[in-house]
Design an enzyme around this catalytic site. Structure first.
Site, PDB file in Angstrom:
ATOM      1  N   GLY A  32       0.813  -1.292  -0.011  1.00 40.20           N
ATOM      2  CA  GLY A  32       0.102  -0.013  -0.024  1.00 40.20           C
ATOM      3  C   GLY A  32       0.837   1.307  -0.057  1.00 40.20           C
ATOM      4  O   GLY A  32       1.884   1.139   0.291  1.00 40.20           O
ATOM      5  N   ASP A 164     -14.499   7.138   6.317  1.00 42.00           N
ATOM      6  CA  ASP A 164     -13.787   6.841   4.816  1.00 42.00           C
ATOM      7  C   ASP A 164     -14.100   5.339   4.790  1.00 42.00           C
ATOM      8  O   ASP A 164     -13.161   4.678   4.365  1.00 42.00           O
ATOM      9  CB  ASP A 164     -12.416   7.017   5.247  1.00 42.00           C
ATOM     10  CG  ASP A 164     -11.447   7.073   3.735  1.00 42.00           C
ATOM     11  OD1 ASP A 164     -12.531   7.311   2.775  1.00 42.00           O
ATOM     12  OD2 ASP A 164     -10.427   7.194   3.477  1.00 42.00           O
TER      13      ASP A 164
END
Length: 519
Positions: A32, A164
């Site tokens: 990531g 989120d």
């Protein structure tokens, strides 16, 4: 370990974090990346345990430790649930990290780094869905949705908003367990909603209409809109509201959910940006028309999640009690789900980028070095065999034919009764890669998007979050958020929401249904 009662956070858990060095871990692979730094799969050298290391970027911080990282650490230290990612510890690098040549990576040779150590999860939902030929079954979708709602309900009863929720922030392991991750934008809230919160949160495709209209007073309903978008995406096989910018996002919402007015959303006309984006004509609600191929019970639940008025939007607790989860086919046991090769959004995007670069390089090579044109063969006399034709091969098809290729059990009793809506007060003021259509809308005039409200506007037109590179919020990979906006400022027991375990027993039927491109 001390246990927090429902509605309270565990304040007694205080491990001695930060005492170990990152040298205790061997980095294996990057999984990531975002504005916060990088995420690596790593192995603890002593125990051989696989973990995820999230590096906290410090080089751009003038005032010390990033506020988003502080908030994420404080919240995750207090949340303990099987559907919330576990923060194991904090480790540091005592001196500057060095590149392959031994030179310090940072300009300041004395600056070290800080890492958050998480349990490792094999996939995120975006990466898993992007696997070639991936088809989720209905029991699998129900299993994932039930775990998502269970983890979110735990956050909400502990007064934590996630802010989120998207596919890349939903992590899944090869045991079928789903966990909420990336709490970089999360924050605590009070039930009276008196405080002003920033409306520049939640990745654009999953952002609710109250935030797009400028609300700074909101509650758990904002997360439930995002859950509705995820739910529809799983059933539909692609994102349902892929807007390029805020005005277009509202346009897409109104096209599907209808135009808000005082009759279906009391107080909406007093929203800060309502007049800027009031559509020129009234649009009717068309959720059932858009998704008519969905199962009836799935469509009923989706309608309640995608309700324009946040005060009337269904809560996570009541969504768990919906008939959808108690009708055939039932949610499958997570452990019965198939095991897949590791799939994270960062990895799948990287592979696609490499394939595109290889294709572009091949095209450039072909353009720069074109093949010379061969001369036409000489005219043959009648009855003379063609020099390039093999016996038995037709004259009108001189090329040889080419072969074608193939193609956990929750065991929770029924939750306590309660309203299926969020309280009226406080709500009136308030990645996946784009596989969907190309925007629409454009019916709201050319006025710039207003800059009222708390928090800075996105620095790039059309971006969903600052520094994210697109509506999906970049490639955070679940362990870290794709945003660094400054924000304002007990273990979950067996009793909880829902009606108890509804996984089918072994030998029971598991009816396979199809929704769009998904099975």
């Amino acid at each position: 370990m001390a246990v927090a009662a429902p509605g309270q956070l565990n304040l007694d858990e205080s491990p001695s974090w930060g005492s170990r060095s990152v040298d205790c871990f061997e980095k294996l692979e990057q999984i990531g990346e975002g504005t916060y730094g990088q995420v690596y799969m790593a192995r603890e050298t002593e125990t051989q345990e696989i973990v995820a290391l999230k590096k906290i970027r410090m080089d751009n911080e003038r005032e010390g430790f990033p506020i988003t990282a502080i908030r994420e650490i404080k919240i995750l230290k207090k949340l303990h649930h099987q559907n919330v990612i576990q923060l194991k510890e904090i480790v540091t690098s005592p001196g500057p990290e060095r590149d392959e040549q031994g030179k310090p990576i940072h300009g300041n040779k004395y600056k070290g780094s800080i890492y958050m150590v998480f349990e490792y999860m094999d996939h995120d939902l975006t990466g898993l869905a992007d696997r070639p030929g991936m088809r989720f079954t209905v029991p699998q979708i129900k299993c994932y949705m039930k775990q998502l709602l269970t983890g979110l309900h735990y956050c909400h009863i502990n007064q934590v908003l996630h802010r989120d929720i998207k596919g890349s922030n939903l992590l899944i392991d090869n045991e079928g367990n789903l966990k909420l991750a990336d709490f970089g934008l999360a924050r605590s809230f009070s039930n009276d909603h008196n405080g002003n919160l920033t409306n520049r949160v939640i990745t654009l495709w999953y952002r609710p209409p109250e935030l797009l209209l400028g609300s700074t007073k909101y509650g758990p309903a904002v997360d439930m809109w995002s859950v509705g978008c995820i739910f529809a995406e799983l059933l539909n096989g692609k994102p349902i509201l892929p807007g390029k910018n805020e005005p277009e996002q509202l346009s897409k919402i109104f096209d599907v959910c209808g135009t808000p007015d005082e009759s279906n959303w009391p107080g909406v006309t007093k929203m800060p940006w309502y007049n800027n984006f009031k559509p020129p004509r009234q649009l009717k609600r068309r959720v059932k028309e858009y998704f008519k191929h969905f199962d009836r019970l799935a469509l009923d639940l989706l309608e309640k999640m995608l309700t324009l008025d946040p005060a009337q939007r269904i809560s996570a607790q009541d969504a768990l009690d919906a008939e959808y989860f108690w009708s055939d086919p039932l949610p499958c046991d997570p452990k019965s789900l198939p095991k897949y090769e590791s799939s994270h959004e960062f990895q799948t995007k990287k592979k696609r980028q490499q394939m595109r670069q290889a294709d572009e390089a091949a095209k450039r090579q072909k353009t720069q070095h074109p093949q010379p044109h061969g001369r036409l063969p000489p005219i043959q006399q009648t009855g003379q065999p063609h020099p390039q034709i093999r016996p038995g091969q037709p004259m009108n098809n001189p090329h040889a034919p080419m072969a074608a290729g193939p193609g956990h059990h929750y065991a929770k009793p029924r939750g306590p009764g309660g309203s299926s809506r969020y309280p009226q007060g406080g709500n009136q003021g308030g990645g996946y890669p784009n596989r969907g259509g190309q925007g629409g809308g454009g019916s709201y005039g050319n006025a710039p998007y207003p800059q009222q409200g708390r928090g800075p506007p996105p620095p790039y037109p059309g971006s969903g979050m600052a520094g994210t590179g697109g509506p999906r919020g970049g490639v955070g990979g679940g362990y870290g958020g794709g945003s660094n906006y400054p924000q304002q400022g007990g273990p979950y027991g067996p009793s909880g929401p829902g009606r108890g375990s509804n996984y089918p027993q072994q030998g029971g039927s598991r009816n396979q249904q199809q929704y769009g491109n998904w099975q």
